[in-house]
Motif scaffolding. Structure first.
Motif, PDB file in Angstrom:
ATOM      1  N   PRO A 110       0.808  -1.229   0.000  1.00 42.12           N
ATOM      2  CA  PRO A 110       0.000   0.000   0.000  1.00 42.12           C
ATOM      3  C   PRO A 110       0.835   1.270   0.000  1.00 42.12           C
ATOM      4  O   PRO A 110       0.323   2.344  -0.347  1.00 42.12           O
ATOM      5  CB  PRO A 110      -0.823  -0.127   1.287  1.00 42.12           C
ATOM      6  CG  PRO A 110      -0.029  -1.054   2.158  1.00 42.12           C
ATOM      7  CD  PRO A 110       0.607  -2.024   1.220  1.00 42.12           C
ATOM      8  N   GLY A 137      -6.351  -2.803  -3.933  1.00 41.99           N
ATOM      9  CA  GLY A 137      -6.906  -1.641  -3.249  1.00 41.99           C
ATOM     10  C   GLY A 137      -8.393  -1.788  -3.021  1.00 41.99           C
ATOM     11  O   GLY A 137      -9.156  -1.860  -3.988  1.00 41.99           O
ATOM     12  N   ARG A 138      -8.785  -1.861  -1.766  1.00 40.69           N
ATOM     13  CA  ARG A 138     -10.207  -1.914  -1.426  1.00 40.69           C
ATOM     14  C   ARG A 138     -10.744  -0.495  -1.264  1.00 40.69           C
ATOM     15  O   ARG A 138      -9.986   0.463  -1.083  1.00 40.69           O
ATOM     16  CB  ARG A 138     -10.408  -2.723  -0.148  1.00 40.69           C
ATOM     17  CG  ARG A 138      -9.877  -4.141  -0.273  1.00 40.69           C
ATOM     18  CD  ARG A 138     -10.151  -4.984   0.941  1.00 40.69           C
ATOM     19  NE  ARG A 138      -9.589  -6.320   0.811  1.00 40.69           N
ATOM     20  CZ  ARG A 138      -9.829  -7.318   1.650  1.00 40.69           C
ATOM     21  NH1 ARG A 138     -10.611  -7.113   2.706  1.00 40.69           N
ATOM     22  NH2 ARG A 138      -9.284  -8.499   1.454  1.00 40.69           N
ATOM     23  N   GLU A 154      -9.460   1.888   1.346  1.00 42.56           N
ATOM     24  CA  GLU A 154      -8.072   2.342   1.269  1.00 42.56           C
ATOM     25  C   GLU A 154      -7.903   3.610   0.446  1.00 42.56           C
ATOM     26  O   GLU A 154      -6.838   4.226   0.475  1.00 42.56           O
ATOM     27  CB  GLU A 154      -7.194   1.241   0.669  1.00 42.56           C
ATOM     28  CG  GLU A 154      -7.137  -0.045   1.464  1.00 42.56           C
ATOM     29  CD  GLU A 154      -6.244  -1.072   0.791  1.00 42.56           C
ATOM     30  OE1 GLU A 154      -5.040  -0.797   0.644  1.00 42.56           O
ATOM     31  OE2 GLU A 154      -6.760  -2.137   0.376  1.00 42.56           O
ATOM     32  N   SER A 199       1.538   3.876  -3.626  1.00 45.46           N
ATOM     33  CA  SER A 199       0.213   4.323  -4.061  1.00 45.46           C
ATOM     34  C   SER A 199       0.259   4.988  -5.440  1.00 45.46           C
ATOM     35  O   SER A 199       1.198   5.711  -5.772  1.00 45.46           O
ATOM     36  CB  SER A 199      -0.360   5.307  -3.047  1.00 45.46           C
ATOM     37  OG  SER A 199      -1.592   5.823  -3.488  1.00 45.46           O
TER      38      SER A 199
END
Length: 241
Positions: free
Chosen positions: A152, A178-179, A182, A155
């Motif tokens: 993460p 990526g949920r 996030e 980005s």
């Protein structure tokens, strides 16, 4: 008008009734790209969507959009990047993807309609990076790869946050790239819709309380309603070809 099919070299009539897809080969500096048109009768918009780095236009979400949106007045153009048309298994660098997308854009504008730039995964990144400069009406990001799986800290949010255009993001609830939770705060004009239980390809487990057809309906309904909310621009002069 006629278009040359990308697989046989024959021609098909590319009408506006949308009874069958019509394929068009477009030369670009990165090689030949291919557009498969799913025309709408009386279309008001073209939605151009490209694939990701791990697959082609057979992706379930792209097929679902191509099947559902023409009845809502949206012609869907499924775009295959040159590396995919050439049969290569590995996608090139982002700069090369952008080059191919920019070069085929005039073919997407030829019907004289506003064009929404879209894609899934790597294709979504291309649409985000180039949409404003190409004059896209808006950007559709399917399974935006916010970061590499498990990393993460790497980005890619800036690409999404800086489109400068109305943007819709469709993200699987269990997407390893990526949920929805996030994502950073999104600017005005950018919307995010979660597809419950969906992975990066919007597949849902059998144990989920939603079926795959229902998950795909979340996508097609969200996109269709979003496109209808966009202010419709005047038709542009139809370009020859």
């Amino acid at each position: 008008m006629t278009r040359t099919t990308g697989t046989t070299g024959n021609t098909e009539t590319a009408g506006t009734t949308g009874t069958a897809p019509a394929a068009e080969t477009v030369p670009t500096p990165a090689g030949d790209a291919r557009i498969t048109w799913h025309h709408a009768s009386g279309a008001h918009t073209v939605l151009a969507v490209s694939h990701g780095a791990g697959g082609g236009i057979e992706a379930r979400d792209l097929r679902a959009l191509a099947a559902a949106l023409p009845s809502r007045g949206v012609s869907v153009a499924l775009v295959e990047q040159p590396w995919r048309v050439a049969g290569k298994k590995v996608a090139p660098a982002p700069r090369t993807l952008d080059t191919g997308w920019r070069a085929l854009w005039p073919a997407l504008e030829r019907p004289g309609l506003p064009v929404v730039a879209g894609g899934r995964s790597a294709g979504a990144r291309v649409a985000c990076r180039t949409g404003a400069e190409l004059g896209a009406r808006a950007v559709l990001a399917l399974s935006f790869p916010l970061h590499p799986p498990g990393k993460p800290e790497k980005s890619r949010a800036e690409e999404l946050l800086s489109t400068g255009l109305p943007t819709l993001v469709l993200q699987g609830g269990r997407d390893a790239f990526g949920r929805s939770g996030e994502f950073p705060a999104l600017p005005e004009g950018t919307e995010l819709v979660e597809v419950p239980h969906g992975d990066h390809g919007f597949a849902v487990p059998k144990s989920a309380d939603i079926t795959e057809p229902e998950a795909l309906a979340v996508i097609t309904d969200a996109v269709g309603e979003w496109l209808e909310r966009l202010p419709h621009l005047p038709r542009l002069p139809r370009l020859p070809g």
